[in-house]
Design a protein around this motif. Structure first.
Motif, short mmCIF file in Angstrom:
data_model
loop_
_atom_site.label_atom_id
_atom_site.label_comp_id
_atom_site.label_asym_id
_atom_site.label_seq_id
_atom_site.Cartn_x
_atom_site.Cartn_y
_atom_site.Cartn_z
N GLY A 77 0.85 -1.18 0.00
CA GLY A 77 0.00 0.00 0.00
C GLY A 77 0.89 1.23 0.00
N ASP A 78 0.38 2.33 -0.50
CA ASP A 78 1.16 3.57 -0.57
C ASP A 78 0.28 4.72 -0.13
OD1 ASP A 78 3.25 5.31 -1.09
OD2 ASP A 78 2.78 5.51 -3.22
N VAL A 79 -0.19 4.64 1.12
CA VAL A 79 -1.07 5.66 1.67
C VAL A 79 -0.55 6.10 3.03
CG1 VAL A 79 -3.10 4.77 0.45
CG2 VAL A 79 -2.57 3.90 2.73
N THR A 80 -1.10 7.15 3.55
CA THR A 80 -0.63 7.74 4.81
C THR A 80 -0.63 6.75 5.95
OG1 THR A 80 -1.46 9.91 4.12
CG2 THR A 80 -1.03 9.60 6.47
N ASP A 81 -1.63 5.87 6.00
CA ASP A 81 -1.79 4.99 7.16
C ASP A 81 -1.11 3.64 7.00
OD1 ASP A 81 -3.56 6.52 9.01
OD2 ASP A 81 -4.84 6.56 7.24
#
Length: 324
Positions: A235-239
């Protein structure tokens, strides 16, 4: 008691070069109120909720269930269409006392980095505080503040491979009923472990850590649930990342302390938990000294994690090795 069940699940590999479309969900399964009648693994899980609800005299309604194989980001049109169908399936016979959701937690779409947070937020706008919302998550999820805020209870599958989904869904059902009945007042605490990793639970030290989570739940009466969020490294998201999620019965201090203690405990294991894989040349070289059938796999180019399985690197090395 009126119980609703539904969910939309897929695991998004943000680095995959192809999108996940509505057709991918159709291939995986889109059920409008009849998932429990299917012979899929999801059908088995929903039947568990349905049969338990009926056994205890509750009214059970299935809404939209949809699932797709891991892949690239979901198209905006597909996510918004599924979200609309999910909401309509809920509103048709609302209100409910309890909403049981099967989610993944690592679904992203064009314009939506946190699909599960968006889905829970939208459902909470409809229900207000009158409905208890509970969800089971895949441990390879991205746990966002929005998800924790808008759900009354979130429980992750504990095992990897995920062999404990039936048990976790039963646990979610029982705790959800007790929350509706006013027997429990869940308080959540999250500890960010500042790690991104890969954590199979069949061998130590992860096996020991999973056993520790179970012991913590058993030994402390006010601890309702302790989940280790592995996170999804693709995944490549903030969380993106590993976190501890702990719920207690109306005890914020105990929740916070337990989440931190467990989080620090696994952080100390971070070096022992690092996976060790040979590079392609090393893997191919071992074939000269190996008898019998040997499998060489590219753990990165893995369809189960949303890649296309079209990397020719291993095949190239096999050809260069010029085996007889």
């Amino acid at each position: 008691m009126k119980i609703f069940a539904g969910g939309i699940t897929t695991e998004t590999n943000c680095f995959a070069p192809f999108p996940t479309t509505y057709a991918d969900f159709e291939r995986g399964g889109v059920w409008q109120g009849d998932a429990s009648e299917s012979d899929s693994f999801l059908g088995q899980l929903v039947r568990g909720w349905r049969d338990t609800a009926i056994e205890h005299g509750h009214q059970f309604t299935e809404g939209l269930f949809a699932t797709a194989q891991s892949g690239g980001p979901v198209t905006r049109s597909a996510y918004e269409a599924l979200r609309g169908e999910f909401v309509r399936s809920y509103e048709e016979n609302a209100p409910y006392d309890l909403a049981l959701l099967n989610l993944h937690g690592a679904m992203t779409a064009d314009g939506y980095d946190d699909c599960e947070g968006d889905l829970l937020r939208g459902l909470r706008r409809i229900t207000g505080t009158s409905t208890v919302i509970c969800a089971v998550l895949d441990p390879h999820c991205h746990l966002s503040d929005s998800m924790v805020r808008d759900a009354d209870l979130l429980i992750c599958s504990r095992e990897y491979p995920h062999t404990d989904y039936p048990a976790r869904m039963q646990e979610l059902f029982e705790l959800g009923i007790d929350i509706v009945d006013g027997k429990l007042a869940p308080i959540a605490a999250v500890f960010d472990c500042r790690m991104i990793g890969f954590y199979p639970t069949t061998n130590s030290p992860m096996r020991d850590f999973v056993d520790q989570l179970q012991e913590v739940e058993r030994s402390a009466e006010r601890i309702l649930s302790a989940s280790f969020v592995h996170g999804f490294e693709l995944g490549d998201v903030t969380d993106t990342g590993s976190k501890m999620l702990v719920y207690t019965d109306d005890d914020p201090k105990l929740a916070s302390e337990t989440a931190q203690n467990l989080g620090v405990s696994i952080y100390k294991l971070r070096h022992a938990l690092l996976p060790s894989f040979p590079d392609v040349q090393e893997a191919v070289a071992t074939l000269r000294h190996t008898s019998g059938r040997t499998v060489i796999a590219d753990v990165g180019d893995n369809p189960g994690a949303g890649f296309a399985a079209d990397n020719m690197g291993i095949l190239r090395e096999l050809l260069l090795a010029d085996f007889d």
